[in-house]
Motif scaffolding. Structure first.
Motif, PDB file in Angstrom:
ATOM      1  N   VAL A 366       0.829  -1.205   0.000  1.00 65.15           N
ATOM      2  CA  VAL A 366       0.000   0.000   0.000  1.00 65.15           C
ATOM      3  C   VAL A 366       0.861   1.251   0.000  1.00 65.15           C
ATOM      4  CG1 VAL A 366      -1.641   1.341   1.385  1.00 65.15           C
ATOM      5  CG2 VAL A 366      -1.987  -1.110   1.077  1.00 65.15           C
ATOM      6  N   THR A 367       1.960   1.240   0.735  1.00 67.14           N
ATOM      7  CA  THR A 367       2.784   2.442   0.875  1.00 67.14           C
ATOM      8  C   THR A 367       3.830   2.591  -0.230  1.00 67.14           C
ATOM      9  OG1 THR A 367       4.260   1.241   2.397  1.00 67.14           O
ATOM     10  CG2 THR A 367       2.473   2.540   3.373  1.00 67.14           C
ATOM     11  N   SER A 368       3.936   1.619  -1.116  1.00 67.27           N
ATOM     12  CA  SER A 368       4.912   1.721  -2.210  1.00 67.27           C
ATOM     13  C   SER A 368       4.267   1.720  -3.587  1.00 67.27           C
ATOM     14  CB  SER A 368       5.926   0.565  -2.134  1.00 67.27           C
ATOM     15  OG  SER A 368       5.280  -0.696  -2.301  1.00 67.27           O
ATOM     16  N   SER A 369       3.008   1.317  -3.670  1.00 67.94           N
ATOM     17  CA  SER A 369       2.313   1.240  -4.951  1.00 67.94           C
ATOM     18  C   SER A 369       1.360   2.413  -5.100  1.00 67.94           C
ATOM     19  CB  SER A 369       1.530  -0.078  -5.049  1.00 67.94           C
ATOM     20  OG  SER A 369       0.568  -0.015  -6.085  1.00 67.94           O
ATOM     21  N   GLU A 370       1.494   3.162  -6.181  1.00 70.72           N
ATOM     22  CA  GLU A 370       0.587   4.278  -6.453  1.00 70.72           C
ATOM     23  C   GLU A 370      -0.856   3.791  -6.574  1.00 70.72           C
ATOM     24  OE1 GLU A 370       0.422   8.568  -7.941  1.00 70.72           O
ATOM     25  OE2 GLU A 370       1.883   7.395  -6.833  1.00 70.72           O
ATOM     26  N   ALA A 371      -1.045   2.650  -7.232  1.00 68.59           N
ATOM     27  CA  ALA A 371      -2.399   2.126  -7.426  1.00 68.59           C
ATOM     28  C   ALA A 371      -3.032   1.733  -6.095  1.00 68.59           C
ATOM     29  CB  ALA A 371      -2.377   0.933  -8.379  1.00 68.59           C
ATOM     30  N   ALA A 372      -2.274   1.031  -5.239  1.00 68.21           N
ATOM     31  CA  ALA A 372      -2.809   0.602  -3.944  1.00 68.21           C
ATOM     32  C   ALA A 372      -3.091   1.795  -3.041  1.00 68.21           C
ATOM     33  CB  ALA A 372      -1.838  -0.359  -3.276  1.00 68.21           C
ATOM     34  N   ALA A 373      -2.190   2.770  -3.030  1.00 73.65           N
ATOM     35  CA  ALA A 373      -2.401   3.962  -2.211  1.00 73.65           C
ATOM     36  C   ALA A 373      -3.616   4.754  -2.693  1.00 73.65           C
ATOM     37  CB  ALA A 373      -1.154   4.841  -2.223  1.00 73.65           C
ATOM     38  N   THR A 374      -3.828   4.792  -4.007  1.00 70.04           N
ATOM     39  CA  THR A 374      -4.981   5.494  -4.551  1.00 70.04           C
ATOM     40  C   THR A 374      -6.283   4.815  -4.137  1.00 70.04           C
ATOM     41  OG1 THR A 374      -3.695   6.287  -6.440  1.00 70.04           O
ATOM     42  CG2 THR A 374      -6.094   6.297  -6.665  1.00 70.04           C
TER      43      THR A 374
END
Length: 392
Positions: A366-374
């Motif tokens: 979550v903290t390294s992936s733009e897609a997951a954080a979005t």
């Protein structure tokens, strides 16, 4: 007494529904078992989604929220000795959350309804709904209120949902093996944004209510007692779970209130029986990790307002018939997000090394992936509201 919509419960759902109906020229009466002082002081959620903020502003009850609320454009996930900010301003431009206590929303709505001549009856004993399939009415303290429909906005422990006959509702529930100990402290916040902290000792949340009042939560055993948690122990545990990154120091001070909350997920569907419509906690509960409870109530009453306005304007029950399905689509999305945030950040079994490694792996993603954080950001600030009305 006679009204168009009988509303049970003077929490944010019932009060906002009454106000929105008033704006559409629809009469209502709100019945509340507790005193005005009680409902105005009851400490509950304080994170408002963008859509909730928009609804309150559009309804003309957002003046104090705009002046005193605290807009936030991100949150921090803290674990493994480091903090990771989820930047809403970059991931979901133009959308944010506002920290403004539920009791403040309630105060604003009560003041506005009374100023507009609205009917809110407090300290009402023995409220009971009757004749739900046709010609519904409410009784209370020897009085009778006839109405076209009843809105059950009286919370999880209210009288409206239990008035539906056995076997009508499908109940979906999950109880979590821990509770939350929440405190209000008369201290400035120790950080500018909310901090969700995961540690092997359990979850902790740093939040706030104003520049002078902080709100904290601790994961505790489900059978915890407030007597087991004197001030010194609370602050020691908050330090142990939050002071895990270099340079962060917790500001401590007088604790002015404390409470324990069970952690559960709950949905009753459909959210309608005859001419009774359930809204807010009367129909669904989410663990507070995702900050969705109050926001779901606002979404429910917005849909119900549009459906009732459509009924009185056209005589059509189409939107009322679709009320439950329209609301439940959002409810189940919020259920999943709240479950996901809860399982991501809490300690379930201190001996489950495998589970802890899975949590860390998912947090890393979550903290390294733009897609997951979005995905986290757009769910946290709130997905677009749906009134249920046909689109052009």
């Amino acid at each position: 007494m006679r009204t168009q919509v009988g509303i049970v419960g003077a929490g944010p759902a019932g009060l906002l529904l009454s106000h929105l109906l008033h704006l559409r020229g629809i009469d209502s009466v709100v019945l509340e078992a507790r005193s005005r002082e009680y409902v105005e002081q009851r400490v509950r959620a304080g994170v408002l989604e963008q859509g909730t903020v928009d609804v309150l502003n559009e309804a003309g009850v957002g003046e104090r929220m705009r002046a005193e609320g605290l807009p936030h454009h991100g949150i921090e996930l803290r674990y493994g000795g480091a903090g990771h900010r989820i930047p809403f301003e970059r991931l979901v431009p133009g959308r944010a959350i506002t920290v403004y206590g539920q009791q403040e929303v309630v105060k604003d709505l009560i003041a506005r309804r009374l100023a507009d001549g609205g009917k809110i009856l407090f300290d009402v004993p023995d409220v009971a709904p009757h004749s739900l399939q046709a010609d519904p009415y409410l009784t209370f303290g020897g009085e009778r209120l006839d109405c076209d429909v009843i809105a059950g906005c009286d919370g999880f422990h209210g009288v409206c949902r239990p008035s539906i006959p056995d076997g009508v509702l499908s109940i979906f529930q999950r109880d979590y093996p821990f509770a939350w100990l929440g405190i209000l402290a008369q201290v400035p916040p120790s950080a500018e944004e909310l901090i969700y902290s995961r540690s092997d000792r359990g979850f902790a949340l740093h939040s706030m209510r104003s520049p002078e009042i902080s709100r904290f939560y601790l994961q505790v055993p489900p059978d915890a007692s407030l007597d087991d948690w004197p001030d010194e122990r609370i602050w020691a545990e908050l330090r142990a779970r939050l002071e895990t990154v270099p340079g962060f120091a917790l500001t401590e001070g007088p604790i002015i209130s404390r409470d324990l909350s069970a952690m559960r997920s709950f949905v009753a569907e459909p959210m309608r029986y005859g001419r009774l419509y359930l809204a807010g906690d009367a129909a669904h509960i989410v663990p507070p990790t995702g900050a969705k409870g109050l926001n779901l109530a606002v979404a429910d009453v917005r849909v119900l307002t549009e459906a009732l306005a459509h009924l009185y304007a056209t005589g059509s029950t189409d939107l009322l018939d679709a009320y439950s399905a329209t609301c439940l689509k959002r409810v189940w999305r919020a259920q999943h997000f709240s479950w996901w945030m809860t399982t991501l950040l809490h300690t379930f079994d201190t001996d489950d090394a495998y589970g802890r490694r899975l949590q860390t792996s998912h947090l890393d993603y979550v903290t390294s992936s733009e897609a997951a954080a979005t995905t986290l950001a757009e769910n946290y600030v709130g997905l677009p509201l749906d009134s249920g009305a046909p689109r052009d």
